[in-house]
Design a protein around this motif. Structure first.
Motif, mmCIF file in Angstrom:
data_model
loop_
_atom_site.group_PDB
_atom_site.id
_atom_site.type_symbol
_atom_site.label_atom_id
_atom_site.label_comp_id
_atom_site.label_asym_id
_atom_site.label_seq_id
_atom_site.Cartn_x
_atom_site.Cartn_y
_atom_site.Cartn_z
ATOM 1 N N VAL A 37 13.034 55.738 12.294
ATOM 2 C CA VAL A 37 13.462 56.980 12.819
ATOM 3 C C VAL A 37 13.743 58.078 12.846
ATOM 4 O O VAL A 37 14.397 58.442 11.487
ATOM 5 N N THR A 38 12.705 58.899 13.054
ATOM 6 C CA THR A 38 12.961 60.309 12.335
ATOM 7 C C THR A 38 14.018 61.266 12.261
ATOM 8 O O THR A 38 14.988 60.663 13.794
ATOM 9 N N GLY A 39 15.037 61.307 11.515
ATOM 10 C CA GLY A 39 16.137 62.618 11.499
ATOM 11 C C GLY A 39 17.367 61.747 10.658
ATOM 12 O O GLY A 39 18.342 62.055 10.656
ATOM 13 N N THR A 40 17.002 60.189 10.758
ATOM 14 C CA THR A 40 18.509 58.941 10.227
ATOM 15 C C THR A 40 18.121 59.096 8.752
ATOM 16 O O THR A 40 17.068 58.991 8.121
ATOM 17 N N GLN A 41 19.291 59.005 8.515
ATOM 18 C CA GLN A 41 19.631 59.778 7.185
ATOM 19 C C GLN A 41 19.979 58.007 6.662
ATOM 20 O O GLN A 41 19.693 57.401 5.302
ATOM 21 N N ARG A 42 20.727 57.487 7.308
ATOM 22 C CA ARG A 42 21.419 55.907 6.500
ATOM 23 C C ARG A 42 21.900 55.460 7.830
ATOM 24 O O ARG A 42 22.526 56.099 9.021
ATOM 25 N N ILE A 43 21.678 53.753 7.556
ATOM 26 C CA ILE A 43 22.630 53.494 8.545
ATOM 27 C C ILE A 43 23.682 52.632 7.980
ATOM 28 O O ILE A 43 24.155 52.757 6.890
ATOM 29 N N LEU A 44 24.699 53.264 8.717
ATOM 30 C CA LEU A 44 26.595 53.388 8.621
ATOM 31 C C LEU A 44 26.749 51.944 9.300
ATOM 32 O O LEU A 44 27.363 51.571 8.569
ATOM 33 N N GLY A 45 26.452 51.304 9.999
ATOM 34 C CA GLY A 45 26.751 49.784 10.009
ATOM 35 C C GLY A 45 25.986 49.134 11.579
ATOM 36 O O GLY A 45 26.040 49.803 11.934
ATOM 37 N N ALA A 46 25.715 48.020 11.227
ATOM 38 C CA ALA A 46 25.068 48.053 12.834
ATOM 39 C C ALA A 46 26.078 45.731 12.886
ATOM 40 O O ALA A 46 26.125 45.445 12.037
ATOM 41 N N ASP A 47 26.077 46.137 14.512
ATOM 42 C CA ASP A 47 26.789 44.915 14.738
ATOM 43 C C ASP A 47 25.982 43.716 14.546
ATOM 44 O O ASP A 47 24.855 43.274 14.268
ATOM 45 N N ALA A 48 26.825 42.336 13.807
ATOM 46 C CA ALA A 48 26.099 41.054 14.056
ATOM 47 C C ALA A 48 24.657 40.929 15.026
ATOM 48 O O ALA A 48 23.737 40.222 15.212
ATOM 49 N N THR A 85 4.554 56.864 14.361
ATOM 50 C CA THR A 85 3.913 56.331 13.694
ATOM 51 C C THR A 85 3.795 55.919 12.560
ATOM 52 O O THR A 85 3.672 55.429 11.701
ATOM 53 N N LYS A 86 5.834 56.240 12.202
ATOM 54 C CA LYS A 86 5.964 55.556 11.617
ATOM 55 C C LYS A 86 6.057 54.626 11.240
ATOM 56 O O LYS A 86 6.078 53.169 10.525
ATOM 57 N N ALA A 106 4.994 48.292 10.715
ATOM 58 C CA ALA A 106 4.168 46.877 11.567
ATOM 59 C C ALA A 106 3.198 46.812 11.523
ATOM 60 O O ALA A 106 2.595 45.034 11.397
ATOM 61 N N VAL A 107 2.239 47.408 11.160
ATOM 62 C CA VAL A 107 0.928 47.543 10.480
ATOM 63 C C VAL A 107 0.901 46.054 9.383
ATOM 64 O O VAL A 107 0.237 45.595 8.972
ATOM 65 N N ARG A 108 1.659 47.372 8.325
ATOM 66 C CA ARG A 108 1.933 47.116 7.001
ATOM 67 C C ARG A 108 2.559 45.101 7.002
ATOM 68 O O ARG A 108 2.003 44.287 6.067
ATOM 69 N N GLU A 109 3.166 45.046 7.770
ATOM 70 C CA GLU A 109 4.265 43.955 7.769
ATOM 71 C C GLU A 109 3.437 42.905 8.215
ATOM 72 O O GLU A 109 2.725 41.597 7.921
ATOM 73 N N HIS A 110 2.267 42.993 9.403
ATOM 74 C CA HIS A 110 1.048 41.971 10.286
ATOM 75 C C HIS A 110 0.596 42.025 9.345
ATOM 76 O O HIS A 110 0.390 40.321 9.017
#
Length: 151
Positions: free
Chosen positions: A29-40, A134-135, A140-144
Motif C-alpha cells: 500500500v503506497t504511502g504506508t510507513q508501518r503497521i501499528l496493529g491488526a485485529d486478530a 503494481t507492487k 503475488a507473482v513472486r509468491e505464486h
C-alpha cells in the motif's frame, strides 16, 4: 471516484492471501510507513488495521475498518485519517483464466475530500492506486512462483 484495474499473473487465492494478512499491507500500500496493529480476526467485517501513512516526517495515523468481506472475491474498507475524513476502498478479485483481474475503487466518504472530489483528486488517487497495484502484482507473482512445485 478513482478506478484502477490490473491483471495479476497469479490465482485469486494468492492475491487473497496478501489481502487477508493485515501485517503485510505496508509492503504494497503506497504511502504506508508501518503497521501499528491488526485485529486478530482481520479481514472479517468490523476488524481494524491501524497504520502510519505519510512521507518523511509528515505522518498520520490511519484506521481501516472492514465493511464487506467475501473471501477470495471482495474486500471493502473504510479508511479514516483525521482530520482528512474517510474513504471507501473497494477491492474485487475476478478469476481470469489462471490469473486474477483486480478491480480497485477509491471514493471519499467524509471530510474535505468530498468537497474536492473530482478530476484532480481522482487523478492523484488513481496514480497512487496504480503504483499500489503494481507492487501487489509483483509480490503475488513472486509468491505464486515460489509456491509452484519444482520440476
Amino acid at each position: 471516484m478513482a478506478r484502477n484495474r490490473r491483471l495479476i499473473l497469479s490465482p485469486p487465492s494468492t492475491v487473497w492471501d496478501l489481502l487477508a494478512d493485515g501485517h503485510r499491507y505496508h509492503e504494497w500500500v503506497t504511502g504506508t510507513q508501518r503497521i501499528l496493529g491488526a485485529d486478530a480476526h482481520w479481514p472479517q467485517v468490523g476488524a481494524q488495521l491501524r497504520v502510519r501513512v505519510g512521507a518523511g516526517p509528515l505522518t498520520l495515523d490511519d484506521i481501516c475498518t472492514v465493511r464487506i468481506c467475501e473471501p477470495h472475491r471482495r474486500l471493502e474498507l473504510e479508511a479514516r485519517a483525521e482530520p482528512f475524513g474517510a474513504a471507501r476502498i473497494a477491492m474485487q478479485l475476478v478469476p481470469w483464466g489462471e490469473n486474477t483481474l483486480f478491480l480497485l475503487e477509491w471514493h471519499p466518504l467524509r471530510g474535505p475530500g468530498t468537497r474536492m472530489h473530482g478530476l484532480p483528486v481522482d487523478y492523484v488517487a488513481s496514480v497512487r492506486n496504480g503504483m499500489m497495484l503494481t507492487k501487489l502484482a509483483r509480490i503475488a507473482v513472486r509468491e505464486h512462483r515460489g509456491a509452484l512445485p519444482r520440476p
